[in-house]
Design an enzyme around this catalytic site. Structure first.
Site: not given
Ligand code: UN1
Length: 502
Positions: A235-236, A240, A257, A291
Site C-alpha cells: 500500500g502507501s 507502510g 511493498e 505501484c
C-alpha cells in the site's frame, strides 16, 4: 443484470456463499458507476482477535504436515482459480475498475504463483556449511513462522494476497488477511475458494486463512496481535511507515511493498515504436494505478520532440470507458479522492510551468464515476509534482542530455520500486542494470516498468520498503532460519580452538 446481481452470480459460480447484507456496514461501491455492490459486516476488534487465534490454533497441525502435502492444497487451489478465471476476473473489474483483460491477467498471476509454490513445496532447501571441527556438521534448516498477516491494496485485490498466501502456505504458515476496504469482495471470493478447496481435500479449513473486513482499525489490530509473526503489507508509504514502526517496536517481522515513482529512460538508439507501446501500457494501463505504473519519462533531447508528439497522439485516442467492454484500454479511477489527487497534481504541474496534455474527466458513466483521459505533462526539468507519487494516470516527461544525468534523475526520488531503459546500446543497458545504474528493485531493458512476472522477486528500495515478495527466494521471508551444529564424534572440540577442560 445489475452489478449487484452479477456479483451474486459470480459467488454462485465459484461455489462460495455470497456475503450477507449488513445495513450500516461497510459499503462497497463499483467505480464503474458508483452503484452499491454490497454492505459488509465490519470485523470488530474482538472478532479480529478470535480470527487470528483460530489461525494460530490451526498453525500447529498445518506446520506438521510435510511441505509437499501442503503443496497439494496450493495445487488444487490454483486449479480451481484457473477453472474460474472468467468470473474472478470480472469481479476484479467490477471492484477495481481495471479493464477485463487486466482482471484476467491478475487471475493468471494467482494461478502462476500457485504453480510456482507447488514446485517450491519440494524445494525448501537449506545449506550445509563446512565446519571447522572434525566430525561436525554445520547446516541451516528453515521452519514455518506461524500466522502471517497480509494487508493488501485495492489495485491488486487478488494477486498480491496470492503471492503471499501461496508461499506462506507451502512454507507451513496460516494466514490472516486484511484486504483494502475498497475491494473486500475480491478477498471474500478468493479466500472462499481457498477454503472450499481445503474442505474438498478433507483438510480443516477453519483458521487456514481468515479474512478481516474493515479499515485502518482492523489493520492495526492485525499488526498488534502477538500471534501474528510476520506482517506483509502492500500500500502507501504512509501506511507502510506505520506498519513498519509498529512491527519494529515489538520485534515483529515486516515485509513492505509500498509505492513507486517509476521512471523510464529513452535513449537515442531506442526503437520508438516499441517505446510508445511500452510507455502507453505502463503509464495509462490500469489507469495509472499500479505501484509499478510509469510516472516519469526521461527522454534524450535529440528524440524528445518526435517521441512526445507520438505519445500525445496515442494518448489522445486511448479508448477510455466501460472496463468490461472489449476494446476499452482505460477504465475508471477507483474513486473521487483519486480523481481529486490527480487534478491537484496537474494544477501543481501547471504552476511549475508544465504543459499539460489531457487529464480531464471523460463523458462516460454518471457523476459518481471518475473516468479520465490519461495525462502527459511536459516539464523542462524534473521538479515539483514529478518528484511525488500520485496514484493516477499522469506521465511526466522531461528531457535529458547525458546518460549519467538520466541515471541521476532516475534515482533522485524517494521511492525505488521499478525502472526501465529503452536503448539498443549495450553499454547503456549494462550500466543501467549495474551497481552504478538504477537504484530500484526492478530495472528493465526495452520493456516498461510494470507487468512483472511472478518468477522474479518483486519489491523495491528506499521508501518502497525493501521487502521482496513472489518468486526467486522470496519464500525465505516466510520462514525462520535455524543454524544447527551436529557433533557426530566422541570428543567435544570448541570453536575458535578455545580450551575449557573440566
Ligand atoms: C502492485 O501494483 O501493487 O508488476 C503490484 C506488476 C504486477 C504487480 C503490481 N505484476 O505490475
Amino acid at each position: 443484470m445489475t452489478y449487484t446481481t452479477e456479483v451474486r452470480a459470480i459467488f454462485d459460480a465459484l461455489g462460495v456463499p455470497p456475503p450477507g447484507d449488513s445495513p450500516g456496514g461497510l459499503e462497497v461501491r463499483t467505480p464503474l458507476d458508483g452503484s452499491l455492490l454490497a454492505r459488509l459486516a465490519v470485523t470488530g476488534e474482538a472478532q479480529a482477535g478470535a480470527a487470528i487465534e483460530r489461525a494460530a490454533a490451526r498453525f500447529t497441525g498445518w506446520r506438521d504436515l510435510p511441505a509437499p502435502r501442503r503443496g497439494e492444497l496450493v495445487r488444487a487451489f490454483g486449479e480451481e482459480v484457473r477453472r474460474h478465471k472468467e468470473p474472478l476476473g470480472r469481479l476484479i473489474t467490477l471492484e477495481t475498475g481495471k479493464i477485463l483483460q487486466e482482471g484476467l491477467g491478475e487471475v493468471q498471476e494467482v494461478v502462476d504463483i500457485c504453480e510456482f509454490a507447488v514446485g517450491l513445496s519440494r524445494q525448501l532447501y537449506g545449506l550445509t556449511i563446512a565446519s571447522e571441527r572434525a566430525d561436525h556438521k554445520l547446516l541451516e534448516t528453515w521452519h514455518p513462522l506461524g500466522v502471517v498477516g497480509v494487508i493488501s491494496a485495492f489495485n491488486f485485490p487478488m494477486a498480491v494476497f496470492a503471492w503471499n498466501a501461496a508461499l506462506a502456505l507451502v512454507c507451513g504458515n496460516t494466514l490472516a488477511w486484511k484486504p483494502s476496504e475498497k475491494t473486500p469482495l475480491s478477498a471474500l471470493a478468493l479466500n472462499g475458494l481457498l477454503l472450499r478447496t481445503a474442505a474438498a481435500l478433507g483438510q480443516e479449513s477453519a483458521g487456514l486463512s481468515e479474512v478481516l473486513i474493515g479499515d485502518r482499525a482492523v489493520g492495526e489490530a492485525l499488526v498488534a496481535h502477538r500471534d501474528v509473526k510476520l506482517v506483509s503489507a502492500t500500500g502507501s508509504t504512509a501506511m507502510g511507515r506505520a506498519v513498519g514502526v509498529a512491527c519494529a517496536s515489538s520485534f515483529k517481522r515486516s515485509l513492505l511493498e509500498l509505492g513507486g515513482n517509476n521512471a523510464a529512460i529513452v535513449c537515442p538508439s531506442a526503437n520508438l515504436e516499441l517505446v510508445v507501446r511500452g510507455v502507453a501500457f505502463a503509464a495509462a494501463g490500469t489507469a495509472g494505478q499500479r505501484c509499478t505504473s510509469l510516472r516519469r519519462l526521461l527522454v534524450h533531447r535529440e528524440i524528445y520532440p518526435a517521441l512526445v508528439a507520438s505519445l500525445v497522439r496515442v494518448f489522445g485516442h486511448l479508448p477510455v470507458g466501460d472496463p468490461l467492454a472489449a476494446g476499452t484500454l482505460v477504465g475508471p479511477l477507483i474513486d473521487r479522492r483519486a480523481f481529486e489527487a490527480m487534478q491537484r497534481a496537474l494544477g501543481e504541474a501547471r504552476a511549475e510551468g508544465g504543459q499539460v496534455h489531457f487529464g480531464a474527466r471523460e463523458p462516460v458513466g454518471n457523476d459518481a464515476a471518475y473516468y479520465v483521459r490519461p495525462a502527459i505533462v511536459e516539464l523542462a526539468t524534473q521538479c515539483g509534482p514529478m518528484l511525488q507519487e500520485t496514484f493516477a494516470p499522469i506521465l511526466y516527461v522531461a528531457p535529458y542530455d547525458s546518460f549519467d544525468e538520466a541515471i541521476a534523475l532516475n534515482n533522485a526520488v524517494a521511492h525505488g520500486l521499478s525502472s526501465a531503459v529503452f536503448t539498443h546500446d549495450l553499454r547503456e543497458a549494462e550500466l543501467f542494470t549495474s551497481a552504478r545504474g538504477s537504484d530500484c528493485g526492478i530495472a528493465n531493458v526495452n520493456i516498461g516498468t510494470s507487468g512483472a512476472e511472478i518468477g522474479g522477486a518483486f519489491g523495491g528500495e528506499k521508501e518502497t520498503g525493501g521487502g521482496r515478495e513472489s518468486g526467486s527466494d522470496a519464500w525465505k521471508a516466510y520462514m525462520r532460519r535455524a543454524t544447527n551444529t551436529v557433533n557426530f564424534g566422541s570428543s567435544l572440540p570448541l570453536a575458535q580452538g578455545i580450551r575449557f577442560d573440566v
